[in-house]
Design an enzyme around this catalytic site. Structure first.
Site, PDB file in Angstrom:
ATOM      1  N   GLY A 178      -1.536  -1.919  -2.652  1.00 58.70           N
ATOM      2  CA  GLY A 178      -2.433  -2.576  -3.604  1.00 58.70           C
ATOM      3  C   GLY A 178      -1.939  -2.583  -5.038  1.00 58.70           C
TER       4      GLY A 178
ATOM      5  CB  SER B 250      10.018   2.465  -0.028  1.00 57.74           C
ATOM      6  OG  SER B 250       9.746   1.638  -1.127  1.00 57.74           O
TER       7      SER B 250
ATOM      8  N   GLY C  10       5.853   1.097  -4.604  1.00 60.17           N
ATOM      9  CA  GLY C  10       4.593   1.485  -5.242  1.00 60.17           C
ATOM     10  C   GLY C  10       3.496   1.602  -4.202  1.00 60.17           C
ATOM     11  CG  LEU C  11       0.321   4.298  -5.205  1.00 58.43           C
ATOM     12  CD1 LEU C  11      -0.793   4.626  -6.206  1.00 58.43           C
ATOM     13  CD2 LEU C  11       0.417   5.368  -4.123  1.00 58.43           C
TER      14      LEU C  11
ATOM     15  CE  LYS D  80       4.319  -2.131  -1.814  1.00 60.23           C
ATOM     16  NZ  LYS D  80       2.952  -1.633  -1.994  1.00 60.23           N
TER      17      LYS D  80
HETATM   18  N1  LIG Z   1      -0.783   5.063   6.391  1.00 55.59           N
HETATM   19  C1  LIG Z   1      -0.425   4.017   5.643  1.00 55.59           C
HETATM   20  N2  LIG Z   1       0.162   4.209   4.434  1.00 55.59           N
HETATM   21  C2  LIG Z   1       0.532   3.143   3.691  1.00 55.59           C
HETATM   22  N3  LIG Z   1       0.351   1.841   4.082  1.00 55.59           N
HETATM   23  C3  LIG Z   1      -0.240   1.611   5.275  1.00 55.59           C
HETATM   24  C4  LIG Z   1      -0.658   2.686   6.098  1.00 55.59           C
HETATM   25  N4  LIG Z   1      -1.223   2.163   7.234  1.00 55.59           N
HETATM   26  C5  LIG Z   1      -1.157   0.839   7.123  1.00 55.59           C
HETATM   27  N5  LIG Z   1      -0.574   0.486   5.958  1.00 55.59           N
HETATM   28  C6  LIG Z   1      -0.265  -0.916   5.599  1.00 55.59           C
HETATM   29  O1  LIG Z   1       1.137  -1.050   5.823  1.00 55.59           O
HETATM   30  C7  LIG Z   1       1.790  -1.469   4.642  1.00 55.59           C
HETATM   31  C8  LIG Z   1       2.910  -0.510   4.269  1.00 55.59           C
HETATM   32  O2  LIG Z   1       4.024  -0.732   5.080  1.00 55.59           O
HETATM   33  P1  LIG Z   1       5.448  -0.367   4.537  1.00 55.59           P
HETATM   34  O3  LIG Z   1       6.410  -0.764   5.600  1.00 55.59           O
HETATM   35  O4  LIG Z   1       5.634  -0.951   3.190  1.00 55.59           O
HETATM   36  O5  LIG Z   1       5.356   1.222   4.417  1.00 55.59           O
HETATM   37  S1  LIG Z   1       6.551   2.263   4.184  1.00 55.59           S
HETATM   38  O6  LIG Z   1       7.466   1.662   3.223  1.00 55.59           O
HETATM   39  O7  LIG Z   1       7.185   2.527   5.459  1.00 55.59           O
HETATM   40  O8  LIG Z   1       5.910   3.466   3.651  1.00 55.59           O
HETATM   41  C9  LIG Z   1       0.775  -1.440   3.523  1.00 55.59           C
HETATM   42  O9  LIG Z   1       1.006  -2.667   2.841  1.00 55.59           O
HETATM   43  P2  LIG Z   1       0.819  -2.840   1.281  1.00 55.59           P
HETATM   44  O10 LIG Z   1      -0.659  -2.685   1.056  1.00 55.59           O
HETATM   45  O11 LIG Z   1       1.281  -4.252   1.042  1.00 55.59           O
HETATM   46  O12 LIG Z   1       1.628  -1.840   0.544  1.00 55.59           O
HETATM   47  C10 LIG Z   1      -0.572  -1.353   4.197  1.00 55.59           C
HETATM   48  O13 LIG Z   1      -1.130  -2.643   4.311  1.00 55.59           O
HETATM   49  N1  LIG Z   2      -0.888  -7.792 -12.651  1.00 54.42           N
HETATM   50  C1  LIG Z   2      -1.052  -7.850 -11.333  1.00 54.42           C
HETATM   51  N2  LIG Z   2       0.029  -7.793 -10.534  1.00 54.42           N
HETATM   52  C2  LIG Z   2      -0.109  -7.845  -9.196  1.00 54.42           C
HETATM   53  N3  LIG Z   2      -1.288  -7.956  -8.554  1.00 54.42           N
HETATM   54  C3  LIG Z   2      -2.408  -8.006  -9.296  1.00 54.42           C
HETATM   55  C4  LIG Z   2      -2.334  -7.953 -10.718  1.00 54.42           C
HETATM   56  N4  LIG Z   2      -3.586  -8.004 -11.195  1.00 54.42           N
HETATM   57  C5  LIG Z   2      -4.397  -8.110 -10.117  1.00 54.42           C
HETATM   58  N5  LIG Z   2      -3.697  -8.125  -8.965  1.00 54.42           N
HETATM   59  C6  LIG Z   2      -4.271  -8.204  -7.603  1.00 54.42           C
HETATM   60  O1  LIG Z   2      -4.016  -6.955  -6.951  1.00 54.42           O
HETATM   61  C7  LIG Z   2      -3.792  -7.162  -5.560  1.00 54.42           C
HETATM   62  C8  LIG Z   2      -2.428  -6.597  -5.204  1.00 54.42           C
HETATM   63  O2  LIG Z   2      -2.238  -6.723  -3.804  1.00 54.42           O
HETATM   64  P1  LIG Z   2      -0.800  -6.807  -3.151  1.00 54.42           P
HETATM   65  O3  LIG Z   2       0.079  -7.728  -3.931  1.00 54.42           O
HETATM   66  O4  LIG Z   2      -1.001  -7.105  -1.693  1.00 54.42           O
HETATM   67  O5  LIG Z   2      -0.272  -5.318  -3.357  1.00 54.42           O
HETATM   68  P2  LIG Z   2       0.767  -4.499  -2.453  1.00 54.42           P
HETATM   69  O6  LIG Z   2       1.724  -5.483  -1.841  1.00 54.42           O
HETATM   70  O7  LIG Z   2       1.428  -3.566  -3.417  1.00 54.42           O
HETATM   71  O8  LIG Z   2      -0.069  -3.801  -1.425  1.00 54.42           O
HETATM   72  C9  LIG Z   2      -3.884  -8.656  -5.311  1.00 54.42           C
HETATM   73  O9  LIG Z   2      -5.182  -8.950  -4.864  1.00 54.42           O
HETATM   74  C10 LIG Z   2      -3.644  -9.253  -6.711  1.00 54.42           C
HETATM   75  O10 LIG Z   2      -4.270 -10.504  -6.870  1.00 54.42           O
END
Ligand SMILES: Nc1ncnc2c1ncn2[C@@H]1O[C@H](COP(=O)(O)OS(=O)(=O)O)[C@@H](OP(=O)(O)O)[C@H]1O
Ligand SMILES: Nc1ncnc2c1ncn2[C@@H]1O[C@H](COP(=O)(O)OP(=O)(O)O)[C@@H](O)[C@H]1O
Length: 243
Positions: A55, A143, A52-53, A58
């Site tokens: 934030g 991913s 997933g996106l 995950k």
């Molecule tokens: N360009 C770009 N696009 C998406 N995400 C970015 C990027 N640059 C840095 N980040 C940070 O890196 C985390 C994503 O890494 P991943 O290894 O999960 O990415 S991927 O699966 O290879 O697409 C991602 O973590 P999450 O926010 O937990 O999803 C971001 O914190």
């Molecule tokens: N139902 C929910 N499930 C997961 N995270 C939530 C939810 N509601 C609010 N949040 C908040 O959203 C944010 C998600 O961040 P994160 O878990 O790091 O996402 P990702 O790993 O997909 O980037 C956290 O700050 C978390 O506290």
């Protein structure tokens, strides 16, 4: 659970054998087979793959599920995008000081399509090894490409059987992710400071038929989501013996 003296040991899968890129590298059958490991752990080696996106939740949900699994005595581990990119899939800037620029450029990973492909391939291979060891692996990665996720599914199932890979689509709308912006990355990406940012300047290909589809809804907590996944794991026989 199957006992160590129960089912016949499984031979190396076709995929494992075909992974031999050289005739000089030969697959070696292991003495202890997967059934015996799983029997000791009273669980099936399973990969729970969160996509997933940024934030969407995950990491938060995967951590909550990990806590529930450990509390019930399961053997689980968590692979998280940000953490894995500190080691196994480090960026060029993380490798250069120790290994030099040439090495860093060759093996370091960023966020271009091909770098993401290699990121997910490496993590998929590690996940397949962990599931062969009988562990429950929670993998939380953006991913964004369907083909990369499907390849991990194939790798994991080839090392075991259909059902060992559970795809969890954390389906939180982009607008909610932008509002949350837990690391301030959307703000930077919208300002043009992060290229190839998923959902802003890079694509996200949603799963077509994930095993678990977590649709965002007002008031849903991470604990609710983790409970839903755990129930799906129980229903799918992760803690029952293999047939
Ligand atoms: N360009 C770009 N696009 C998406 N995400 C970015 C990027 N640059 C840095 N980040 C940070 O890196 C985390 C994503 O890494 P991943 O290894 O999960 O990415 S991927 O699966 O290879 O697409 C991602 O973590 P999450 O926010 O937990 O999803 C971001 O914190
Ligand atoms: N139902 C929910 N499930 C997961 N995270 C939530 C939810 N509601 C609010 N949040 C908040 O959203 C944010 C998600 O961040 P994160 O878990 O790091 O996402 P990702 O790993 O997909 O980037 C956290 O700050 C978390 O506290």
């Amino acid at each position: 659970m199957s006992s160590p003296s129960g089912p016949a040991p499984r031979a190396a899968s076709d995929l494992e054998k075909n992974a031999n890129i050289s005739r000089n590298i030969v697959w070696h059958e292991t003495t202890v087979d997967r059934n015996a490991r799983e029997s000791n752990l009273a669980q099936r080696g399973t990969v729970v793959w969160f996509t997933g996106l940024s934030g969407c939740g995950k990491s938060t949900i995967a951590n909550e599920l990990d806590r529930l699994l450990i509390a019930r005595g399961a053997a689980s581990t968590l692979l998280d995008g940000d953490n894995v990119r500190h080691g196994l899939c480090a960026p060029p800037s993380g490798l250069a000081p120790e290994h030099g620029d040439e090495f860093a450029e060759r093996f370091g990973l960023g966020f271009s399509p091909v770098d993401r492909e290699e990121n997910i391939r490496r993590i998929g291979a590690v996940s397949a090894l962990m599931s062969s060891a009988g562990l429950i692996t929670l993998a939380a990665f953006v991913s964004p490409y369907r083909r990369d996720r499907d390849r991990v599914r194939q790798m994991v199932e080839a090392a075991g059987q259909t059902g060992d890979f559970l795809e969890v689509f954390v389906d939180t709308p982009l607008e909610i992710c932008k509002q949350r912006d837990p690391k301030g990355l959307y703000k930077k990406a919208i300002a043009g400071e992060i290229p190839h940012f998923t959902g802003i300047s890079d694509p996200y290909e949603a799963p077509k038929s994930p095993e678990i589809h977590l649709r965002w809804r007002e008031g849903m907590t991470p604990a609710d989501a983790a409970e839903e996944i755990l129930q799906a794991m129980v229903d799918r026989g992760v803690f029952a013996s293999r047939s």
